[in-house]
Write an enzyme that holds these catalytic residues in place. Structure first.
Site: not given
Ligand SMILES: *Cc1c(COP(=O)(O)O)cnc(C)c1O
Length: 358
Positions: A35, A255
């Site tokens: 993702k 800044y």
């Molecule tokens: C993002 C996600 C993962 C992976 O999680 P990590 O902590 O990055 O390993 C697994 N399952 C679902 C449903 C997720 O949304």
């Protein structure tokens, strides 16, 4: 000459880290989670790095379609399922599997008439209270899905809130695993529980599939360092010094004049700022490497630039190489200094940052 800021993606590290996940769960299949543009690493590169994964999981429908267009033939799982009935046609056309986390999604499946059934993953809310059916709703939801012509295989998943934190008093991974097991007890279908933290720390929950994400990119899912688990960074963010200033005791930098020199010193100006995805909240002291020498950020991060202390690196010059994170500087160390997590930094690398590959 473009601005000298580059995110170099190490595709071989993606493959290495996938192997670490496979070794941690030798009897499980692996959904490599891609993702958010593969946590900032690029879908196409992730697809190559994760060739040996059993499936790819993500939340973006357009990303899932892109994976098919790029030639990924193995399963693709939409971790949040679909958002409206109109999406279902695309799921069928591209053979996308869908998490089902609420009654509204089942209603949409019920009213759909599809060219082929969709494989679904019933999501159980085992205590995190984000998405999913409560344990009491699990069996009725399963029965409804089972009765639908639009539904093919039914599998089960849940998600841990604290798999990295055995001391969490509000909700343990053990408690979530127990609630999940009870909710789906006796129902046929593959199970999947483990994110990265559980994959690395709780082999006992590996079950049929694991769903690692951040570990595949060389990020730590918790308190222990990624290196501790044998993970390699899959992204190195690097730039160059584009300016040097010699300042005197009492001179201020940047800044807000948040840094005031306690003595005469040399400072470097690096082409990287918060518009590139570097966290604006990184304070003085955040680690950075200049020409192989570890030093620190000083003063406020600005939009396009940051300033660094050159005291430990007196021989550097305009053009010297700077590493913001990656090889030799774990992203989690930078994240910790900025009061965030490696996940956020890798996902936030901005579109204007050049991407390279090695
Ligand atoms: C993002 C996600 C993962 C992976 O999680 P990590 O902590 O990055 O390993 C697994 N399952 C679902 C449903 C997720 O949304």
């Amino acid at each position: 000459m473009p601005r000298p800021l580059t995110a170099t993606i190490h595709v071989s590290a993606l493959t290495h880290n996938l192997n670490v996940a496979k070794k941690a769960a030798p009897h499980s299949k692996v959904w490599a989670v891609v993702k958010a543009n593969a946590y900032g690493h690029g879908l196409e590169r992730a697809m190559r790095g994760f060739k040996a994964a059993d499936g790819l999981g993500l939340v973006e429908l357009e990303g899932a379609v892109k994976l098919r267009e790029l030639g990924w033939k193995k399963p693709v799982l939409l971790l949040e399922g679909f958002f409206e009935s109109a999406d279902l046609k695309l799921l069928v056309r591209h053979r996308l599997e869908a998490a089902i986390h609420c009654m509204e999604q089942i209603n949409m499946l019920e009213s759909a008439s599809l060219a082929a059934p969709i494989d679904v993953h019933l999501k159980i809310n085992s205590g995190m209270n984000r998405l999913g059916f409560t344990p009491a709703q699990a069996k009725p939801a399963y029965e409804r899905l089972r009765a639908l012509k639009s539904v093919g295989n039914i599998r089960f998943l849940t998600h841990f809130a604290n798999a990295d934190d055995p001391a969490n008093a509000a909700l343990s991974a053990q408690e979530q695993a127990k609630r999940f097991a009870e909710a789906v007890d006796g129902l046929p279908g593959e199970r999947s529980l483990s994110n990265s933290a559980a994959s690395l720390l709780h082999g006992e929950f590996a079950s049929d599939w694991i769903r690692p994400g951040v570990m595949l990119y060389g990020g730590s899912p918790g308190k222990r360092s990624a290196g501790d688990f044998g993970l390699q960074p899959a992204m190195t963010l690097s730039s160059e010094l584009i300016g040097i200033q010699h300042i005197s005791r009492g001179d201020a930098v940047g800044y807000g004049s948040r840094f005031v020199a306690g003595q005469a010193m040399k400072i470097g100006v690096v082409a990287c700022g918060y518009a590139d995805g570097y966290p604006r909240h990184a304070p003085t002291g955040t680690p950075v490497i200049v020409d192989g020498i570890r030093t620190q950020v000083i003063g406020r991060i600005s939009m396009d630039l940051m300033t660094v202390d050159l005291t430990p690196a007196p021989d550097v010059h305009v053009g010297s190489k700077v590493t913001l994170w990656g090889k030799n500087l774990p992203i989690d160390e930078v994240a910790q200094a900025a009061d965030t997590i490696g996940y956020e930094l890798m996902c936030a690398v901005a579109p204007r940052v050049k991407i390279a590959e090695d």
